[in-house]
Design a protein around this motif. Sequence first.
Motif, PDB file in Angstrom:
ATOM      1  N   ASN A 104     -43.006 -37.144  43.306  1.00 52.36           N
ATOM      2  CA  ASN A 104     -41.992 -37.675  42.394  1.00 52.36           C
ATOM      3  C   ASN A 104     -40.607 -37.145  42.785  1.00 52.36           C
TER       4      ASN A 104
ATOM      5  N   ASP B 112     -44.498 -42.607  37.303  1.00 57.84           N
ATOM      6  CA  ASP B 112     -43.537 -41.568  36.932  1.00 57.84           C
ATOM      7  C   ASP B 112     -42.127 -42.087  37.227  1.00 57.84           C
ATOM      8  N   GLU B 113     -41.146 -41.200  37.283  1.00 54.64           N
ATOM      9  CA  GLU B 113     -39.766 -41.620  37.518  1.00 54.64           C
ATOM     10  C   GLU B 113     -39.617 -42.349  38.850  1.00 54.64           C
TER      11      GLU B 113
ATOM     12  N   GLU C 284     -41.478 -45.759  38.694  1.00 56.65           N
ATOM     13  CA  GLU C 284     -40.755 -46.689  37.817  1.00 56.65           C
ATOM     14  C   GLU C 284     -39.708 -47.496  38.574  1.00 56.65           C
TER      15      GLU C 284
ATOM     16  N   HIS D 258     -49.931 -42.018  38.232  1.00 57.78           N
ATOM     17  CA  HIS D 258     -49.329 -42.709  37.095  1.00 57.78           C
ATOM     18  C   HIS D 258     -47.918 -43.155  37.476  1.00 57.78           C
TER      19      HIS D 258
ATOM     20  N   HIS E 221     -45.734 -49.988  42.790  1.00 61.54           N
ATOM     21  CA  HIS E 221     -46.496 -48.802  42.398  1.00 61.54           C
ATOM     22  C   HIS E 221     -47.963 -49.132  42.625  1.00 61.54           C
TER      23      HIS E 221
ATOM     24  N   TYR F 135     -37.506 -37.186  40.433  1.00 61.72           N
ATOM     25  CA  TYR F 135     -37.447 -36.105  39.450  1.00 61.72           C
ATOM     26  C   TYR F 135     -37.271 -34.733  40.108  1.00 61.72           C
TER      27      TYR F 135
END
Length: 110
Positions: free
Chosen positions: A53, A82-83, A86, A80, A91, A56
């Motif tokens: 990530n 995440d930032e 997104e 999942h 994804h 982040y």
Amino acid sequence: MAMNQALGNVGKTVMVSSQPLNPLPSDQFGDFKSLVADLNAGKVNFLVILNANPIYNAPADLDFQSAFNKAKVVAHLGSHVDETGEISHWHIPARIRWSRGVTRAPTMAR
């Protein structure tokens, strides 16, 4: 290992070492800074991010998000959204769940 021996793979497609394997030394932060420079220079067409990530976690002074946005296509594989997932173009779930023979397809994030 027993399965590979039974299939005759050992020595052909599976190699066994008696010595521990040492990874190549690397400067991960230096490599990451080089990636940011390449992104900023428009040298990266397709960026794949595996279970990380950086939107982040990257140091703020690198302004990774600005560089990230210069890649033509970004695929994020993670557990999942995440930032980073997104704002990626794609994804891809790290764990695809099978249910009655149907799987979830990768999703467009943007």
